[in-house]
Design an enzyme around this catalytic site. Structure first.
Site, short mmCIF file in Angstrom:
data_model
loop_
_atom_site.label_atom_id
_atom_site.label_comp_id
_atom_site.label_asym_id
_atom_site.label_seq_id
_atom_site.Cartn_x
_atom_site.Cartn_y
_atom_site.Cartn_z
N TYR A 53 0.84 -1.20 0.00
CA TYR A 53 0.00 0.00 0.00
C TYR A 53 0.88 1.25 0.00
O TYR A 53 1.72 1.43 0.88
CB TYR A 53 -0.95 0.02 1.20
CG TYR A 53 -2.01 -1.06 1.17
CD1 TYR A 53 -2.28 -1.80 0.02
CD2 TYR A 53 -2.78 -1.34 2.30
CE1 TYR A 53 -3.25 -2.79 -0.01
CE2 TYR A 53 -3.76 -2.33 2.28
CZ TYR A 53 -3.98 -3.06 1.12
OH TYR A 53 -4.93 -4.05 1.09
N1 LIG Z 1 -6.80 -8.18 0.23
C1 LIG Z 1 -6.97 -7.42 -0.82
O1 LIG Z 1 -6.65 -7.79 -1.96
C2 LIG Z 1 -7.60 -6.07 -0.63
C3 LIG Z 1 -8.04 -5.34 -1.76
C4 LIG Z 1 -8.65 -4.09 -1.53
C5 LIG Z 1 -8.78 -3.60 -0.24
N2 LIG Z 1 -8.31 -4.33 0.82
C6 LIG Z 1 -8.42 -3.84 2.21
O2 LIG Z 1 -9.76 -3.48 2.49
C7 LIG Z 1 -9.84 -2.10 2.83
C8 LIG Z 1 -11.14 -1.54 2.31
O3 LIG Z 1 -11.22 -1.78 0.92
P1 LIG Z 1 -11.81 -0.70 -0.05
O4 LIG Z 1 -11.11 0.59 0.16
O5 LIG Z 1 -11.82 -1.30 -1.41
O6 LIG Z 1 -13.29 -0.61 0.57
P2 LIG Z 1 -14.64 0.04 0.05
O7 LIG Z 1 -15.34 0.38 1.31
O8 LIG Z 1 -15.31 -0.84 -0.92
O9 LIG Z 1 -14.23 1.37 -0.72
C9 LIG Z 1 -13.74 2.48 -0.05
C10 LIG Z 1 -13.77 3.66 -0.99
O10 LIG Z 1 -15.11 4.04 -1.28
C11 LIG Z 1 -15.21 5.45 -1.34
N3 LIG Z 1 -16.07 5.87 -0.22
C12 LIG Z 1 -16.04 5.39 1.05
N4 LIG Z 1 -16.99 5.97 1.81
C13 LIG Z 1 -17.65 6.83 1.02
C14 LIG Z 1 -18.75 7.71 1.23
N5 LIG Z 1 -19.33 7.80 2.42
N6 LIG Z 1 -19.16 8.45 0.18
C15 LIG Z 1 -18.57 8.34 -1.03
N7 LIG Z 1 -17.54 7.53 -1.27
C16 LIG Z 1 -17.07 6.77 -0.27
C17 LIG Z 1 -13.79 5.98 -1.21
O11 LIG Z 1 -13.16 6.01 -2.50
P3 LIG Z 1 -13.29 7.26 -3.50
O12 LIG Z 1 -13.35 8.53 -2.67
O13 LIG Z 1 -12.07 7.15 -4.33
O14 LIG Z 1 -14.56 7.03 -4.27
C18 LIG Z 1 -13.12 4.90 -0.39
O15 LIG Z 1 -11.73 4.87 -0.52
C19 LIG Z 1 -8.57 -1.47 2.26
O16 LIG Z 1 -8.17 -0.31 2.94
C20 LIG Z 1 -7.59 -2.59 2.47
O17 LIG Z 1 -7.15 -2.60 3.82
C21 LIG Z 1 -7.74 -5.55 0.64
#
Ligand SMILES: NC(=O)c1ccc[n+]([C@@H]2O[C@H](COP(=O)([O-])OP(=O)(O)OC[C@H]3O[C@@H](n4cnc5c(N)ncnc54)[C@H](OP(=O)(O)O)[C@@H]3O)[C@@H](O)[C@H]2O)c1
Length: 324
Positions: A53
């Site tokens: 990351y």
């Molecule tokens: N193991 C893996 O391969 C893997 C892969 C991905 C993630 N992860 C882990 O899982 C965690 C969460 O994943 P994710 O970031 O993909 O989760 P997610 O909850 O699906 O997406 C989060 C994204 O959604 C948008 N967002 C969040 N809240 C919002 C709101 N209230 N209003 C509007 N937009 C909003 C933001 O992006 P924008 O502002 O850019 O729209 C934010 O970065 C990561 O931090 C990481 O630790 C693991």
């Protein structure tokens, strides 16, 4: 905030995990600190990270933030992704895992990782080598529990079989992708986790932002992962997903709930799930996901929301004779 047991381990984790993928990427150091503090105030004790990351910056920022309270927290990191130019600077060889864990410990400024995830499957390394390398890290006290992300059910089960046969530390937790439009895990992976008592911390509960109300079949925000990040544009580049997002957002608003809150609550309600990993670029976004623990989700409501999307077919086609 409720605290739940992580799989069959005796470790108690908050029912939401906070993912630090935005640290040093879409969130600068100051915003990362604000989000970290807000999570602590909400009762979160569980933080997910990875060596890749922000090119290691996320681990460094998290490492600074946990100083003084590290022992009260459950901290993860991951290994697999390429971290250098040389041909061996990635994957799951014993050679790379042994090296990568030292780099993660140094950046996180801690002497151990509570969960150490293999981030993806490595077709070039036998599963036995991976399991043995992780067991050695457990014996050396550098990691507490091995864990696995993004592997197929048969790959996870094969690794568990090796651990059982050889008496090695097993994967105690899985980290699959899971949200209303990405439901493949319901077929094999979540049942496997329940059968084997594995902790389950699904990532991307909002579909990377798709399920937050800002994406519809016609509208796209000016800023956001699904309009800026090629990998995510590809992952979610299916018209049907946007139709689901639109219907889902309308449903959430009609019920007086922020779509992001409801999307996380939907993931949290699955009986196999320990703690969804929530993600945000700032505290304002974070608030909606944190509110998921307040939603009183029922099985009927969960099913109603599920019906807005596509339910994947079961793992076997011979269903007519199945009895409960
Ligand atoms: N193991 C893996 O391969 C893997 C892969 C991905 C993630 N992860 C882990 O899982 C965690 C969460 O994943 P994710 O970031 O993909 O989760 P997610 O909850 O699906 O997406 C989060 C994204 O959604 C948008 N967002 C969040 N809240 C919002 C709101 N209230 N209003 C509007 N937009 C909003 C933001 O992006 P924008 O502002 O850019 O729209 C934010 O970065 C990561 O931090 C990481 O630790 C693991």
């Amino acid at each position: 905030m409720n605290y739940v047991l992580l799989g069959r381990t005796g470790v108690k984790v908050s029912e939401l995990c906070f993912g630090t993928m935005s640290f040093g990427a879409t969130a600068d150091e100051a915003e990362s600190k604000r989000m970290f503090q807000r999570c602590l105030d909400a009762g979160i004790n569980f933080f997910d990270c990875a060596n890749v990351y922000a090119g290691g910056r996320s681990e460094e920022i998290l490492g600074d933030l946990i100083q003084g309270i590290r022992d009260e927290l459950v901290i993860t990191s991951k290994v697999f992704g390429r971290v250098g130019k040389d041909v061996n600077a990635g994957g799951l060889s014993r050679r790379h895992i042994t090296r990568a864990v030292e780099d993660s410990l140094r950046r996180l400024k801690t002497d151990r990782l509570d969960l150490y995830f293999v981030h993806q499957f490595d077709r070039n390394t036998p599963i036995e080598e991976v399991v043995r390398a992780l067991d050695d890290l457990v014996q050396a006290g550098k990691i507490v529990y091995p864990a696995v992300s993004n592997w197929a059910a048969w790959q996870i089960m094969k690794a568990l079989g090796i651990s059982y046969r050889e008496g090695l530390a097993r994967f105690e937790c899985i980290q699959p992708m899971y949200n209303l439009v990405k439901r493949q895990v319901e077929v094999e992976i979540l049942p496997l986790a329940q059968e084997e008592q594995l902790g389950v911390i699904p990532y991307s509960p909002l579909g990377g932002g798709l399920l937050t109300g800002k994406y519809t079949t016609k509208e796209r925000p000016a800023q956001g992962r699904l309009v800026e990040n090629d990998m995510y544009m590809k992952r979610y580049g299916v018209d049907f997903y946007y139709e689901v997002a639109e219907k889902f957002s309308e449903h959430a608003r009609a019920r007086g709930v922020h779509p992001a809150t409801l999307a996380v609550a939907w993931v949290l309600h699955h009986p196999a799930v320990t703690a969804p990993i929530i993600g945000a670029r700032n505290v304002e976004q974070l608030e909606a996901s944190l509110a998921a623990v307040e939603v009183e989700m029922t099985d009927e409501w969960w099913q109603e929301i599920s019906n807005l999307s596509y339910t994947p077919p079961p793992a076997t086609d011979r269903l007519e004779e199945q009895r409960r």
